[in-house]
Design a protein around this motif. Structure first.
Motif, PDB file in Angstrom:
ATOM      1  N   ASP A 262      27.156  43.276  16.611  1.00  0.00           N
ATOM      2  CA  ASP A 262      25.824  43.596  16.124  1.00  0.00           C
ATOM      3  C   ASP A 262      24.659  45.409  16.295  1.00  0.00           C
ATOM      4  O   ASP A 262      25.313  45.609  16.321  1.00  0.00           O
ATOM      5  CB  ASP A 262      24.265  42.151  16.921  1.00  0.00           C
ATOM      6  CG  ASP A 262      25.070  40.664  16.280  1.00  0.00           C
ATOM      7  OD1 ASP A 262      25.397  40.876  15.934  1.00  0.00           O
ATOM      8  OD2 ASP A 262      25.076  40.006  17.354  1.00  0.00           O
ATOM      9  N   ASP A 263      24.332  44.931  17.992  1.00  0.00           N
ATOM     10  CA  ASP A 263      23.349  46.109  17.853  1.00  0.00           C
ATOM     11  C   ASP A 263      24.200  47.113  18.657  1.00  0.00           C
ATOM     12  O   ASP A 263      24.236  46.108  20.219  1.00  0.00           O
ATOM     13  CB  ASP A 263      21.674  46.013  17.669  1.00  0.00           C
ATOM     14  CG  ASP A 263      21.347  45.865  16.370  1.00  0.00           C
ATOM     15  OD1 ASP A 263      21.678  45.761  15.436  1.00  0.00           O
ATOM     16  OD2 ASP A 263      20.257  44.819  16.413  1.00  0.00           O
ATOM     17  N   LEU A 264      24.222  48.076  19.092  1.00  0.00           N
ATOM     18  CA  LEU A 264      24.561  48.665  20.757  1.00  0.00           C
ATOM     19  C   LEU A 264      23.361  49.769  20.791  1.00  0.00           C
ATOM     20  O   LEU A 264      22.943  51.082  19.941  1.00  0.00           O
ATOM     21  CB  LEU A 264      25.863  49.565  20.059  1.00  0.00           C
ATOM     22  CG  LEU A 264      26.390  50.747  21.019  1.00  0.00           C
ATOM     23  CD1 LEU A 264      26.423  49.449  22.030  1.00  0.00           C
ATOM     24  CD2 LEU A 264      27.170  51.243  21.083  1.00  0.00           C
ATOM     25  N   VAL A 265      22.700  49.871  21.688  1.00  0.00           N
ATOM     26  CA  VAL A 265      21.579  50.377  22.197  1.00  0.00           C
ATOM     27  C   VAL A 265      22.077  51.404  23.501  1.00  0.00           C
ATOM     28  O   VAL A 265      22.216  50.401  24.649  1.00  0.00           O
ATOM     29  CB  VAL A 265      20.028  50.161  22.421  1.00  0.00           C
ATOM     30  CG1 VAL A 265      19.145  50.791  22.875  1.00  0.00           C
ATOM     31  CG2 VAL A 265      19.572  49.509  21.123  1.00  0.00           C
ATOM     32  N   ILE A 266      21.721  52.619  23.930  1.00  0.00           N
ATOM     33  CA  ILE A 266      22.524  52.550  25.067  1.00  0.00           C
ATOM     34  C   ILE A 266      21.062  53.574  25.540  1.00  0.00           C
ATOM     35  O   ILE A 266      21.013  54.838  24.463  1.00  0.00           O
ATOM     36  CB  ILE A 266      23.496  54.348  24.870  1.00  0.00           C
ATOM     37  CG1 ILE A 266      24.280  52.726  24.681  1.00  0.00           C
ATOM     38  CG2 ILE A 266      23.837  55.022  26.057  1.00  0.00           C
ATOM     39  CD1 ILE A 266      25.966  54.266  24.260  1.00  0.00           C
ATOM     40  N   SER A 267      20.245  54.030  26.320  1.00  0.00           N
ATOM     41  CA  SER A 267      18.914  54.369  26.802  1.00  0.00           C
ATOM     42  C   SER A 267      19.740  55.892  27.402  1.00  0.00           C
ATOM     43  O   SER A 267      18.204  55.909  28.016  1.00  0.00           O
ATOM     44  CB  SER A 267      17.767  53.502  27.193  1.00  0.00           C
ATOM     45  OG  SER A 267      18.137  52.249  28.095  1.00  0.00           O
TER      46      SER A 267
ATOM     47  N   ASN B  47      27.293  39.652  20.674  1.00  0.00           N
ATOM     48  CA  ASN B  47      26.014  39.882  20.146  1.00  0.00           C
ATOM     49  C   ASN B  47      25.140  41.541  20.692  1.00  0.00           C
ATOM     50  O   ASN B  47      26.088  41.935  20.595  1.00  0.00           O
ATOM     51  CB  ASN B  47      25.507  39.086  21.530  1.00  0.00           C
ATOM     52  CG  ASN B  47      26.007  39.079  23.015  1.00  0.00           C
ATOM     53  OD1 ASN B  47      25.311  40.496  23.317  1.00  0.00           O
ATOM     54  ND2 ASN B  47      26.844  38.162  23.245  1.00  0.00           N
ATOM     55  N   ASP B  48      23.776  41.641  21.012  1.00  0.00           N
ATOM     56  CA  ASP B  48      23.750  42.462  20.801  1.00  0.00           C
ATOM     57  C   ASP B  48      24.002  43.237  22.107  1.00  0.00           C
ATOM     58  O   ASP B  48      24.362  42.581  23.373  1.00  0.00           O
ATOM     59  CB  ASP B  48      21.840  43.165  20.611  1.00  0.00           C
ATOM     60  CG  ASP B  48      21.426  42.450  19.476  1.00  0.00           C
ATOM     61  OD1 ASP B  48      21.945  42.286  18.813  1.00  0.00           O
ATOM     62  OD2 ASP B  48      20.544  42.162  19.531  1.00  0.00           O
ATOM     63  N   LEU B  49      24.058  44.795  22.315  1.00  0.00           N
ATOM     64  CA  LEU B  49      24.296  45.279  24.075  1.00  0.00           C
ATOM     65  C   LEU B  49      23.530  46.292  23.844  1.00  0.00           C
ATOM     66  O   LEU B  49      23.479  47.379  23.123  1.00  0.00           O
ATOM     67  CB  LEU B  49      26.727  45.848  23.692  1.00  0.00           C
ATOM     68  CG  LEU B  49      26.643  46.215  24.938  1.00  0.00           C
ATOM     69  CD1 LEU B  49      26.602  45.460  26.311  1.00  0.00           C
ATOM     70  CD2 LEU B  49      28.108  46.736  25.117  1.00  0.00           C
TER      71      LEU B  49
END
Length: 207
Positions: A80-85, A56-58
């Protein structure tokens, strides 16, 4: 070591001051080529093929550090989507270091990425409008045998400082590459920037 399959979205928060370590000690994935040349290295598409693997989105955030060693295959992967902030991210992977199937978005952080294939990879098989990589900030030290940044669609660099050593392309967007600002330094690579179109609006590019 870390698998998420049932959630709609998985969030990993690196608490400030903490050091978080994940080691994938499985033997190397036999489906991957043992040839050390970048052109002969294959990419597997299977479940649980990363030290941190999500169906799933991470999303990864926080001001702590995360060190990942992935002997088996990929380092951190979302289907799915990989987001690192944010965070201090250090990943050493046998194959791709950071991977998302639909998109990869990085907003900030300090990254040390070493891999036997690609550094930041986005690959989608079911939607031609997906597969993009966006970098909005961060400091990157990328050393890989494949491409440092590789997208099936478009790579957009809005900010950040990238130092790249790659056996293949420094930045590859199958459809296109757009550099709006930031710094890209690639003293060692096969091809600097590759895409069906390339737009450089601003920033510093040294290849």
């Amino acid at each position: 070591p870390f698998v998420s399959t049932a959630a709609g979205k998985t969030v990993i928060t690196l608490k400030k001051g903490t050091q978080n370590i994940i080691n994938d000690l499985r033997e190397a994935n036999p489906e991957n080529s043992t040839d050390s040349s970048a052109s002969a290295t294959t990419e597997t598409e299977e479940d649980n093929d990363a030290a941190i693997w999500c169906a799933n989105d991470l999303s990864i955030n926080g001001l702590g550090s995360l060190k990942v060693t992935a002997n088996y295959d990929n380092g951190i992967k979302s289907k799915d989507d990989l987001v690192i902030s944010n965070g201090v991210i250090d990943v050493d992977a046998a194959q791709n270091v950071l991977a998302g199937n639909d998109s990869v978005a990085i907003k900030a952080g300090t990254f040390t990425l070493k891999g036997g294939n690609n550094g930041i990879r986005c690959k989608t098989n079911d939607d031609s409008t997906k597969g993009y990589i966006v970098i909005d900030g961060g400091t990157f030290d990328i050393q890989v045998t494949g491409s440092a940044i590789k997208s099936e669609f478009t790579v957009i660099i809005n900010s950040g400082k990238l130092s790249i050593s790659a056996g293949n392309d420094a930045v590859h967007g199958e459809y296109g590459v757009q550099v709006n600002n930031g710094s890209v330094s690639a003293p060692k690579c096969e091809e600097g920037i590759e895409g069906a179109y390339i737009v450089i609006n601003d920033g510093e590019v040294d290849i």
